[in-house]
Design a protein around this motif. Structure first.
Motif, mmCIF file in Angstrom:
data_model
loop_
_atom_site.group_PDB
_atom_site.id
_atom_site.type_symbol
_atom_site.label_atom_id
_atom_site.label_comp_id
_atom_site.label_asym_id
_atom_site.label_seq_id
_atom_site.Cartn_x
_atom_site.Cartn_y
_atom_site.Cartn_z
ATOM 1 N N ILE A 3 0.632 -0.747 -0.126
ATOM 2 C CA ILE A 3 -0.294 -0.465 -0.198
ATOM 3 C C ILE A 3 0.792 1.564 0.249
ATOM 4 N N ALA A 27 -5.942 -2.664 2.250
ATOM 5 C CA ALA A 27 -5.453 -3.977 2.068
ATOM 6 C C ALA A 27 -6.702 -5.226 1.921
ATOM 7 N N ILE A 37 -2.723 -6.155 -4.651
ATOM 8 C CA ILE A 37 -2.526 -4.283 -4.338
ATOM 9 C C ILE A 37 -1.564 -3.803 -5.616
#
Length: 185
Positions: A3, A27, A37
């Motif tokens: 992230i 997430a 991701i």
């Protein structure tokens, strides 16, 4: 990829728990919706508006919109702090709120198609649940809920108002790329 790579602005959040919760919200939302991701950067910004404006699903993306909103909200907050001496703007709340304001769009759309969550609730309403599940403070849920006039919830804090205005500015900039007159939007 993580992230922090997708949203490098997250590093500006000084509070470790808040930074961790913002990362957890993204997430979890990605995992819940079967999105890796690394593929977050390919998620469309807002399919109904994109269709209406004739914007391809890969021309305007959610991650770049969230990053634009974050930069704009931070700029507004810094300007007010510098020019008006507004000492009580919480920059952690600005950055975190801007980063999560659209996290629940991952539940609202599957690619360019609206989901049941999108059809029945919409991302600002479902975002309250997403922020709660990530143990984010109520201020984040308020920012998510009040960032759009779709909810009829007005911002109650300066931070929420700045995120809302930054979101409006980003949306207007997107429209300005395809319209010669913004009144046609």
């Amino acid at each position: 990829m993580d992230i922090q790579t997708v949203f490098p602005e997250i590093e500006a959040i000084e509070d470790d728990a808040l930074r961790s919760s913002v990362a957890a919200a993204w997430a979890t939302a990605a995992e819940d919706n079967g999105i890796d991701i690394a593929d977050l950067e390919a998620v469309p910004w807002f399919p109904p508006a994109q269709r209406e404006l004739g914007i391809a699903d890969d021309d305007v993306l959610l991650v770049e919109h969230v990053r634009d909103v974050t930069a704009c909200a931070v700029g507004l907050a810094e300007s007010l702090t510098d020019r008006r001496y507004v000492p009580n703007i919480d920059m952690d709340v600005i950055v975190a709120g801007a980063l999560v304001h659209d996290v629940s769009k991952l539940y609202e759309f599957d690619g360019m198609e609206r989901t049941e969550i999108g059809r029945l609730l919409g991302h600002p309403h479902f975002g309250v649940l997403v922020t709660a599940r990530a143990d984010l403070p109520v201020e984040m849920a308020h920012i998510v809920l009040s960032h759009t006039p779709r909810t009829n919830v007005e911002p109650a804090t300066l931070e929420a108002e700045l995120v809302r205005r930054a979101d409006e500015a980003s949306e207007t900039a997107i429209k300005a790329n395809v319209l010669t007159d913004l009144r046609d939007a």
